[in-house]
Every structure is written in C-alpha cells, then in structure tokens.
Write an enzyme that holds these catalytic residues in place. Structure first.
Site, mmCIF file in Angstrom:
data_model
loop_
_atom_site.group_PDB
_atom_site.id
_atom_site.type_symbol
_atom_site.label_atom_id
_atom_site.label_comp_id
_atom_site.label_asym_id
_atom_site.label_seq_id
_atom_site.Cartn_x
_atom_site.Cartn_y
_atom_site.Cartn_z
ATOM 1 N N GLY A 70 0.841 -1.207 0.000
ATOM 2 C CA GLY A 70 0.000 0.000 0.000
ATOM 3 C C GLY A 70 0.867 1.244 0.000
ATOM 4 N N ARG A 97 18.842 10.913 -4.859
ATOM 5 C CA ARG A 97 19.779 12.046 -4.828
ATOM 6 C C ARG A 97 21.049 11.703 -4.035
ATOM 7 N NH1 ARG A 97 16.029 17.361 -5.503
ATOM 8 N NH2 ARG A 97 15.478 16.822 -7.648
ATOM 9 N N ARG A 120 0.796 -5.208 -5.087
ATOM 10 C CA ARG A 120 1.030 -6.406 -4.257
ATOM 11 C C ARG A 120 1.163 -7.551 -5.246
ATOM 12 N NH1 ARG A 120 -2.819 -3.596 -0.768
ATOM 13 N NH2 ARG A 120 -1.693 -2.984 1.103
ATOM 14 N N GLY A 168 5.604 -1.899 3.578
ATOM 15 C CA GLY A 168 5.173 -2.401 4.886
ATOM 16 C C GLY A 168 5.753 -3.768 5.190
ATOM 17 N N ASP A 169 5.223 -4.425 6.226
ATOM 18 C CA ASP A 169 5.839 -5.682 6.668
ATOM 19 C C ASP A 169 5.806 -6.769 5.596
ATOM 20 O OD1 ASP A 169 3.125 -5.905 6.972
ATOM 21 O OD2 ASP A 169 3.198 -6.971 8.889
ATOM 22 N N GLY A 170 4.726 -6.836 4.805
ATOM 23 C CA GLY A 170 4.650 -7.843 3.736
ATOM 24 C C GLY A 170 5.730 -7.615 2.692
ATOM 25 N N THR A 192 4.422 2.536 5.445
ATOM 26 C CA THR A 192 3.029 2.097 5.598
ATOM 27 C C THR A 192 2.311 3.031 6.554
ATOM 28 O OG1 THR A 192 1.582 0.394 6.551
ATOM 29 C CG2 THR A 192 3.842 0.391 7.336
ATOM 30 N N ASP A 195 0.089 2.072 8.469
ATOM 31 C CA ASP A 195 -0.363 1.271 9.619
ATOM 32 C C ASP A 195 0.536 1.386 10.851
ATOM 33 O OD1 ASP A 195 -2.264 0.427 7.831
ATOM 34 O OD2 ASP A 195 -1.297 -1.488 7.395
ATOM 35 N N ASP A 231 3.030 -0.513 11.737
ATOM 36 C CA ASP A 231 3.043 -1.847 12.359
ATOM 37 C C ASP A 231 4.332 -2.617 12.086
ATOM 38 O OD1 ASP A 231 2.682 -2.168 9.663
ATOM 39 O OD2 ASP A 231 1.026 -3.587 9.813
ATOM 40 N N ARG A 269 -5.131 -2.373 9.180
ATOM 41 C CA ARG A 269 -5.054 -3.833 9.067
ATOM 42 C C ARG A 269 -5.189 -4.471 10.447
ATOM 43 N NH1 ARG A 269 -3.495 -6.321 4.256
ATOM 44 N NH2 ARG A 269 -2.548 -4.494 3.371
ATOM 45 N N GLY A 309 -10.214 13.015 20.889
ATOM 46 C CA GLY A 309 -11.100 13.042 22.058
ATOM 47 C C GLY A 309 -12.236 12.032 21.989
ATOM 48 N N ALA A 310 -11.980 10.868 21.381
ATOM 49 C CA ALA A 310 -13.048 9.863 21.248
ATOM 50 C C ALA A 310 -13.429 9.281 22.606
ATOM 51 C CB ALA A 310 -12.573 8.739 20.325
ATOM 52 N N LYS A 324 -25.278 14.199 27.899
ATOM 53 C CA LYS A 324 -24.208 14.265 26.888
ATOM 54 C C LYS A 324 -24.810 14.446 25.496
ATOM 55 C CE LYS A 324 -19.981 11.709 25.835
ATOM 56 N NZ LYS A 324 -19.104 12.863 25.866
ATOM 57 N N ARG A 366 -24.626 6.644 13.604
ATOM 58 C CA ARG A 366 -24.181 6.624 12.208
ATOM 59 C C ARG A 366 -22.758 6.070 12.153
ATOM 60 N NH1 ARG A 366 -28.728 7.470 11.834
ATOM 61 N NH2 ARG A 366 -29.873 8.989 10.577
HETATM 62 O O1 F6P Z 1 -1.417 -1.562 4.717
HETATM 63 C C1 F6P Z 1 -1.947 -0.339 4.345
HETATM 64 C C2 F6P Z 1 -3.442 -0.429 4.137
HETATM 65 O O2 F6P Z 1 -3.917 0.851 3.806
HETATM 66 C C3 F6P Z 1 -4.214 -1.019 5.320
HETATM 67 O O3 F6P Z 1 -4.419 -0.089 6.348
HETATM 68 C C4 F6P Z 1 -5.474 -1.479 4.637
HETATM 69 O O4 F6P Z 1 -6.075 -2.536 5.344
HETATM 70 C C5 F6P Z 1 -4.968 -1.957 3.299
HETATM 71 O O5 F6P Z 1 -3.731 -1.306 3.062
HETATM 72 C C6 F6P Z 1 -5.905 -1.689 2.163
HETATM 73 O O6 F6P Z 1 -5.356 -2.280 1.027
HETATM 74 P P1 F6P Z 1 -5.891 -2.040 -0.435
HETATM 75 O O7 F6P Z 1 -5.445 -0.686 -0.882
HETATM 76 O O8 F6P Z 1 -5.271 -3.130 -1.222
HETATM 77 O O9 F6P Z 1 -7.388 -2.111 -0.364
#
Ligand code: F6P
Length: 319
Positions: free
Chosen positions: A11, A25, A72, A102-104, A126, A128, A130, A172, A186-187, A214, A244
C-alpha cells in the site's frame, strides 16, 4: 558499487516519494547510478525498470502516493517469480536494492535476500505503523492527521444531532492509527484488535451518559477490531440512540505528507542509500524514541509490533 535500485511496494503511503527522492539524490551525490522499479515487485519481474536522474525526482517531495507506482505481487511470492526478478537485476548490474514498504513487502525482500544474497535495505513505508523495531513508519503521521481532520468534522455533525458516530479507520491488524487518532480526537471509545472490549458495557455507559445530558459520542474503530457497520447497528439497537457509521477508506492513504513524514522519510532515504553503498545489507532503517536506528531485516519481519500499553491506558483515562 556501480548501481542500486529503489522500489516501493504494498500500500502506498505519503512520504514514499520523499524517501525515494532521498535515495536517488544520495546515490547520485555519491557517484552511483540509480534505477527506479515501477509498480512494486511486479516491475522487477516484468523488467519495468528505468534509470533515474536528479530531475526524475524533482517536484515530488510534496506529493502523496508514489511516483514509482506500487502493487502487491503474487508472482514474487513464488521462487520462479523471484528467479526472474533476480535475472533482471543482474542484467542491469544492479548491486543493491532499497525496498520501501510495509511488513509484507519487507518480508518479500527478506526472502529475496536469503535466496540470492543480493544486498537489501528496507524502509518502513506504511500508514499502519506496524513494523517491528521502529516507532515510526513513513506515512503514518500524515494518515493520522487526515483521520483527525475527519473526526473533527464528524464531531460537529454528531453534536448537532445528538448522535453516536462510529468512525472506521485503516490499520489492518494494528490499532495504532485508531488509538492515536482516538486520543487526539477526544473519542469516547477506541476499539482496537489488540484489546478486548465489552460491547454491552460500552452501550450501557453510552446510554447513561446521554441520560446525564451528553450531546454526542465518537467511537473510533480500527478496521481489524470489528465490522464498524455491524457495530453501528448493534449500538443503535442497544442504546436507543441515533447512530451513524463513517468508513473513511482510502482517503486515509492519500494527501501531501506532513513535515514529520517529509523530514523523516528524507533522513531514512539517505541512510538507506549510504548503507547499501558502504556494503551493508539486511537492514531496515527506522526511528526509536526520536533517533534513527538500524534494525536487522529478519528481526523486523519475524517479530510482531505491539500497541503501546501507555496509549491504551491514556485513552481510557481521558475518555
Ligand atoms: O497496509 C496499508 C493499508 O492501507 C491497510 O491499512 C489497509 O487494510 C490496506 O492497506 C488496504 O489495502 P488495499 O489498498 O489493497 O485495499
């Protein structure tokens, strides 16, 4: 070393361009030729590889996405695919690869390095955040700011209608994006895959807080925690409060990178190129407590990053 190549994979994330620009560069500054691989590992297999100049990476630092393209690639997961990729690299006398992903993607690089002994340096790219061994991944800060802007807007409309809004964010299997933006936005609740949550208790507390006056509540839901649409239906049923759901989707991946992403990606890009040129291999460059660090590539892909318990605790205290 005569030539290296840079590739973006998986991604896309804002700041990948800044990192690739810095790789290009830096290598040119050191008198080494640089190639850009198009569309991730697919480009390595299809020999979609171009030589880059300083001009090729002009007007890029402010852009999201990746000028190299990304993908990918299923084929790269096969030994035949990696053999073709290796042949293409050898044919161009490319002696080292910088992989931004990313990790993959880094895992793909680790397999490639093991099989062909080609020098590889990875950069964690990434949204994420992660990747093990680094606090920082390229693009996560920009994505978090994009999410925060959306949460701010959702608060306006949630308040106007006395509603609950559940916001689904990417990540992910990681809850980093949800947790940081939940705290910053502030969730009332942040649901992440790393931490179990009690739906009944949450709905009970939400009902009670509305009964006390609230006006609205925001629930940030990491995509890996649960299905936000389904969650919204259950929350509305159980609380009797208008609810929603907003699934932010790919808007989180785009946009102009923040200062942090531009600077850190540039620093990491320089480090990656210099590491390859000085004969290093199987490294991932990242940041630990604000300082650049080199992580072993195999450690980075064989370990799982955990969510900082301090953030989890803070989110609970401040909700
Ligand atoms: O790993 C980055 C990411 O944006 C994740 O957060 C998300 O789950 C995934 O890629 C979405 O992938 P794609 O763009 O293939 O739908």
């Amino acid at each position: 070393m005569e030539a290296i190549a840079v590739i973006t994979s998986g991604g896309d994330s804002p700041g990948m361009n800044a990192a690739a620009r810095a790789v290009v560069r830096t290598a040119l500054y050191e008198g080494v030729r640089v190639f850009g691989v198009r569309n991730g590992y697919k480009g390595l297999i299809n020999d979609d590889i171009d030589e880059l100049s300083s001009q090729s990476v002009a007007d890029l630092i402010q852009r999201g996405g990746t000028f190299l393209g990304t993908a990918r690639s299923e084929k790269f997961r096969t030994p035949e695919g990696r053999q073709t990729a290796y042949n293409n690299i050898r044919a161009r006398n490319i002696e080292g690869l910088v992989i931004i992903g990313g990790d993959g993607s880094l895992r793909g690089g680790a397999s490639f390095s093991k099989e062909y002994n080609i020098p590889i340096v990875g950069l964690p790219g990434t949204i994420d955040n992660d990747v093990w061994g680094t606090d920082y991944t390229i693009g996560a800060d920009t994505a978090a700011n994009t999410i925060l802007e959306a949460i701010n807007k959702l608060r306006d409309t949630a308040s106007a209608h006395r509603r609950i809004i559940a916001v689904e964010v990417m990540g992910r299997k990681s809850g980093w994006l949800a947790m940081t933006t939940g705290i910053a936005g502030g969730a009332e609740y942040v649901l992440v895959p790393e931490v179990k949550f009690d739906l009944d208790e949450m709905c009970h507390e939400l009902r009670e807080s509305y009964d006390r006056g609230k006006r609205y509540s925001i629930i940030v839901v990491a995509e890996g925690a649960c299905d936000a649409i389904g969650l919204g239906t259950v929350v509305e049923e159980k609380t009797g409060i208008d609810t929603r759901v907003s699934v932010l989707g790919h808007i989180q991946r785009g946009g102009s990178p923040t200062v942090e992403d531009r600077i850190k990606a540039s620093m990491l890009g320089e480090k990656a190129a210099l590491a390859l040129l000085s004969g290093q291999t199987n490294k991932v460059f990242g940041f630990d407590s604000g300082k650049p660090v080199a992580i072993d590539l195999f450690d980075a892909v064989n370990n799982k990053k955990t969510l900082d318990p301090e953030l989890v605790r803070l989110a609970r205290v401040l909700a």
